[in-house]
Write a protein that holds these residues in place. Structure first.
Motif, mmCIF file in Angstrom:
data_model
loop_
_atom_site.group_PDB
_atom_site.id
_atom_site.type_symbol
_atom_site.label_atom_id
_atom_site.label_comp_id
_atom_site.label_asym_id
_atom_site.label_seq_id
_atom_site.Cartn_x
_atom_site.Cartn_y
_atom_site.Cartn_z
ATOM 1 N N GLU A 9 6.535 2.158 13.879
ATOM 2 C CA GLU A 9 6.691 1.848 15.287
ATOM 3 C C GLU A 9 8.089 2.181 15.785
ATOM 4 O OE1 GLU A 9 6.333 -2.411 15.662
ATOM 5 O OE2 GLU A 9 8.331 -2.755 14.832
ATOM 6 N N ARG A 11 10.400 0.694 19.368
ATOM 7 C CA ARG A 11 10.401 -0.104 20.591
ATOM 8 C C ARG A 11 11.681 0.162 21.366
ATOM 9 N NH1 ARG A 11 9.503 -6.131 18.618
ATOM 10 N NH2 ARG A 11 10.168 -6.499 20.773
ATOM 11 N N TYR A 16 6.464 0.561 23.872
ATOM 12 C CA TYR A 16 6.065 0.396 22.470
ATOM 13 C C TYR A 16 5.353 1.676 22.050
ATOM 14 C CZ TYR A 16 5.162 -2.612 18.412
ATOM 15 O OH TYR A 16 5.185 -3.180 17.150
ATOM 16 N N LEU A 18 3.634 3.847 18.602
ATOM 17 C CA LEU A 18 3.229 3.994 17.208
ATOM 18 C C LEU A 18 3.140 5.481 16.894
ATOM 19 C CD1 LEU A 18 0.330 1.386 16.739
ATOM 20 C CD2 LEU A 18 2.741 1.138 16.103
ATOM 21 N N PRO A 79 5.348 -7.033 23.413
ATOM 22 C CA PRO A 79 5.256 -6.342 22.125
ATOM 23 C C PRO A 79 3.968 -6.592 21.339
ATOM 24 C CG PRO A 79 7.441 -7.250 22.422
ATOM 25 C CD PRO A 79 6.621 -7.759 23.550
ATOM 26 N N ASP A 80 3.596 -7.842 21.130
ATOM 27 C CA ASP A 80 2.435 -8.124 20.289
ATOM 28 C C ASP A 80 1.144 -7.600 20.904
ATOM 29 O OD1 ASP A 80 4.071 -9.299 18.432
ATOM 30 O OD2 ASP A 80 3.627 -11.361 19.048
ATOM 31 N N ARG A 83 1.206 -3.709 20.887
ATOM 32 C CA ARG A 83 0.950 -3.177 19.555
ATOM 33 C C ARG A 83 -0.545 -3.259 19.228
ATOM 34 N NH1 ARG A 83 3.611 -2.121 14.611
ATOM 35 N NH2 ARG A 83 2.225 -2.383 12.814
ATOM 36 N N ASP A 115 -2.241 -7.357 12.166
ATOM 37 C CA ASP A 115 -2.650 -5.948 12.153
ATOM 38 C C ASP A 115 -4.027 -5.780 11.517
ATOM 39 O OD1 ASP A 115 -0.338 -5.038 13.366
ATOM 40 O OD2 ASP A 115 0.562 -4.255 11.528
#
Length: 204
Positions: A9, A11, A16, A18, A79-80, A83, A115
């Motif tokens: 990742e 940030r 964000y 990946l 963020p969470d 993601r 995840d």
């Protein structure tokens, strides 16, 4: 075709990102050897944001020369949640190109568990056999192939000159915000005009 994919990742503010490095089984050894050769003496891994500018340029150029392939997934927001959205999109995208093994850079036991839940959910939602894709988390120093994703994520996230330098490696960018703004668009992702050549620098 069976692919191994390594995800890391980046940030930057509420951005964000990946990055997924795509590696054929026959290229795993050469890719790891290449990344070890680019590691600064005394360091355990390649972590691009810590390197000097000249070293960054050398590493990015080496990946381009080797013909490494990668995909990038981009979104904005908390963020969470962001993601999770990106990981779902990545899993759906990667299953479609016959990825059979997914390795993610570990962020700690609790976050790794989150995840895994997202991956299982994405596989089930896509009517795919949950056993179709194996997935695991490794610490970044445990597999040099993860360093490819680190380099791509940092360069693409940095934008400008760095995004241009790593551009030949990135075969597709999926921007979830762009997709959300244009739900009827037929091409929510940017793709290269054609597949990249086999990695001449990786002994193929």
């Amino acid at each position: 075709m069976s692919l191994h994919v390594f995800i890391d990742e980046s940030r930057r503010g509420n951005l964000y990102l990946l990055a997924a490095a795509l590696v054929m089984p026959a290229d795993l050894g050469p890719t790891r050897a290449l990344m070890r050769s680019l590691r600064v003496p005394g360091e355990r891994k390649v972590h691009l944001h810590q390197e000097r500018g000249a070293v960054k340029k050398e590493i990015a150029a080496a990946l381009v020369t080797a013909g490494v392939r990668a995909r990038v997934y981009v979104g904005h927001g908390p963020p969470d949640a962001t993601r999770a959205r990106l990981l779902r999109a990545a899993v759906t995208d990667l299953v479609a190109i016959s990825v059979r093994r997914l390795v993610l850079d570990s962020r700690g036991q609790d976050r790794d568990q989150l995840d895994r839940r997202v991956i299982r959910s994405a596989l089930t939602a896509g009517a795919a056999d949950p056993g179709l894709m194996t997935y695991e988390h490794l610490r970044s120093h445990e597999d040099p192939a993860l360093w490819v994703a680190d380099v791509v994520a940092w360069c693409h996230g940095a934008g400008g000159e760095w995004r241009r330098r790593i551009g030949p490696v990135v075969e597709r960018v999926i921007d979830l915000d762009e997709k959300a703004r244009s739900p009827g668009a037929r091409r929510p992702a940017r793709s290269c005009p054609g597949p990249l050549p086999r990695p001449s620098g990786l002994g193929c």
